[in-house]
Design a protein around this motif. Structure first.
Motif, PDB file in Angstrom:
ATOM      1  N   GLU A  30       0.942  -1.195  -0.007  1.00  0.00           N
ATOM      2  CA  GLU A  30       0.079   0.087  -0.058  1.00  0.00           C
ATOM      3  C   GLU A  30       0.639   1.255  -0.178  1.00  0.00           C
ATOM      4  O   GLU A  30       1.457   1.430   1.080  1.00  0.00           O
ATOM      5  CB  GLU A  30      -0.912   0.034   1.118  1.00  0.00           C
ATOM      6  CG  GLU A  30      -1.847   1.260   1.343  1.00  0.00           C
ATOM      7  CD  GLU A  30      -2.638   1.230   2.764  1.00  0.00           C
ATOM      8  OE1 GLU A  30      -3.721   1.886   2.657  1.00  0.00           O
ATOM      9  OE2 GLU A  30      -2.481   0.407   3.616  1.00  0.00           O
ATOM     10  N   ILE A  31       0.842   2.187  -0.988  1.00  0.00           N
ATOM     11  CA  ILE A  31       1.324   3.274  -1.172  1.00  0.00           C
ATOM     12  C   ILE A  31       0.340   4.515  -0.536  1.00  0.00           C
ATOM     13  O   ILE A  31      -0.617   4.630  -1.159  1.00  0.00           O
ATOM     14  CB  ILE A  31       2.018   3.547  -2.665  1.00  0.00           C
ATOM     15  CG1 ILE A  31       2.832   2.681  -2.893  1.00  0.00           C
ATOM     16  CG2 ILE A  31       2.521   4.954  -2.563  1.00  0.00           C
ATOM     17  CD1 ILE A  31       3.168   2.712  -4.362  1.00  0.00           C
ATOM     18  N   LEU A  32       1.047   4.821   0.530  1.00  0.00           N
ATOM     19  CA  LEU A  32       0.214   6.081   1.219  1.00  0.00           C
ATOM     20  C   LEU A  32       0.431   7.416   0.842  1.00  0.00           C
ATOM     21  O   LEU A  32      -0.491   8.336   0.498  1.00  0.00           O
ATOM     22  CB  LEU A  32       0.337   6.086   2.659  1.00  0.00           C
ATOM     23  CG  LEU A  32       0.171   4.457   3.217  1.00  0.00           C
ATOM     24  CD1 LEU A  32       0.886   4.777   4.558  1.00  0.00           C
ATOM     25  CD2 LEU A  32      -1.298   4.062   3.434  1.00  0.00           C
ATOM     26  N   LEU A  33       1.622   7.720   0.530  1.00  0.00           N
ATOM     27  CA  LEU A  33       2.065   9.046  -0.216  1.00  0.00           C
ATOM     28  C   LEU A  33       3.182   8.967  -1.018  1.00  0.00           C
ATOM     29  O   LEU A  33       4.202   8.234  -0.595  1.00  0.00           O
ATOM     30  CB  LEU A  33       2.095  10.150   1.151  1.00  0.00           C
ATOM     31  CG  LEU A  33       2.570  11.355   0.748  1.00  0.00           C
ATOM     32  CD1 LEU A  33       1.337  12.042   0.143  1.00  0.00           C
ATOM     33  CD2 LEU A  33       2.938  12.218   2.008  1.00  0.00           C
ATOM     34  N   GLN A  34       3.377   9.514  -1.930  1.00  0.00           N
ATOM     35  CA  GLN A  34       4.693   9.509  -2.660  1.00  0.00           C
ATOM     36  C   GLN A  34       4.660  10.883  -3.515  1.00  0.00           C
ATOM     37  O   GLN A  34       4.061  11.760  -3.616  1.00  0.00           O
ATOM     38  CB  GLN A  34       4.606   8.276  -3.837  1.00  0.00           C
ATOM     39  CG  GLN A  34       3.524   8.318  -4.755  1.00  0.00           C
ATOM     40  CD  GLN A  34       3.328   7.282  -5.810  1.00  0.00           C
ATOM     41  OE1 GLN A  34       4.265   6.196  -5.409  1.00  0.00           O
ATOM     42  NE2 GLN A  34       2.389   7.001  -6.279  1.00  0.00           N
ATOM     43  N   GLY A  35       6.085  10.962  -4.103  1.00  0.00           N
ATOM     44  CA  GLY A  35       6.212  12.425  -4.658  1.00  0.00           C
ATOM     45  C   GLY A  35       7.759  12.433  -4.884  1.00  0.00           C
ATOM     46  O   GLY A  35       8.512  11.756  -4.342  1.00  0.00           O
TER      47      GLY A  35
END
Length: 161
Positions: A30-35
């Motif tokens: 599960e990717i919750l936040l990325q950037g």
């Protein structure tokens, strides 16, 4: 009726890969936040940061420091860092830095976090600047194939920790 049932002998040797099937088919990533972010010196200063998820930082240029209970870890360009969950750190960036970040959970369907028990920052060298650029391009893409390559590359990288 297949050839083996007719009494033919086979020179093919099969290996049992059921363990990989049991694990791979039961992972939840599960990717919750990325950037991707560029930080100027002094802009990234946080104390007592702790979260209920792991963080993956891929430093493309520049660097920063993380402090924890007397431990000082320099995050430098060309490396990937796994920051464990639920452990407070202080973050400092006194110079510029460019990084790709991913906040995630990787669990078995039983609920077991695959990184439970890790309580220190883990570091790995990245393959090349191109590897980092590809990850950024894939995550920014609106192409399903590129996103699948991105997720596969992240899982491959996490498997090395």
């Amino acid at each position: 009726m297949d050839n083996l049932q007719k009494g033919w002998t086979s020179k093919v040797k099969y290996r049992d890969l059921s363990f990989a099937k049991k694990i791979a088919g039961r992972l939840h990533f599960e990717i919750l936040l990325q950037g991707s972010v560029r930080i100027r010196g002094g802009e990234w200063r946080y104390d007592r940061v702790s979260a209920p998820f792991e963080r993956l930082y891929l430093i493309q240029s520049g660097g920063c420091r993380i402090f924890r209970e007397g431990e000082r870890v320099a995050l430098t360009a060309g490396s990937a860092y796994l920051i464990p969950k639920n452990i407070p750190y202080d973050f400092r960036c006194d110079r510029s830095m460019e990084k790709l970040y991913v906040h995630f959970r990787l669990k078995h369907v039983s609920g077991t976090d695959l990184f439970d028990g890790i309580n220190t920052i883990q570091a790995l060298p990245m393959g090349s600047a191109r590897e980092h650029r590809d990850l950024v391009a894939w995550v920014e893409s609106r192409n399903v194939g590129a996103v699948v390559r991105y997720q596969g590359a992240l899982l491959g990288l996490l498997g090395r920790f």
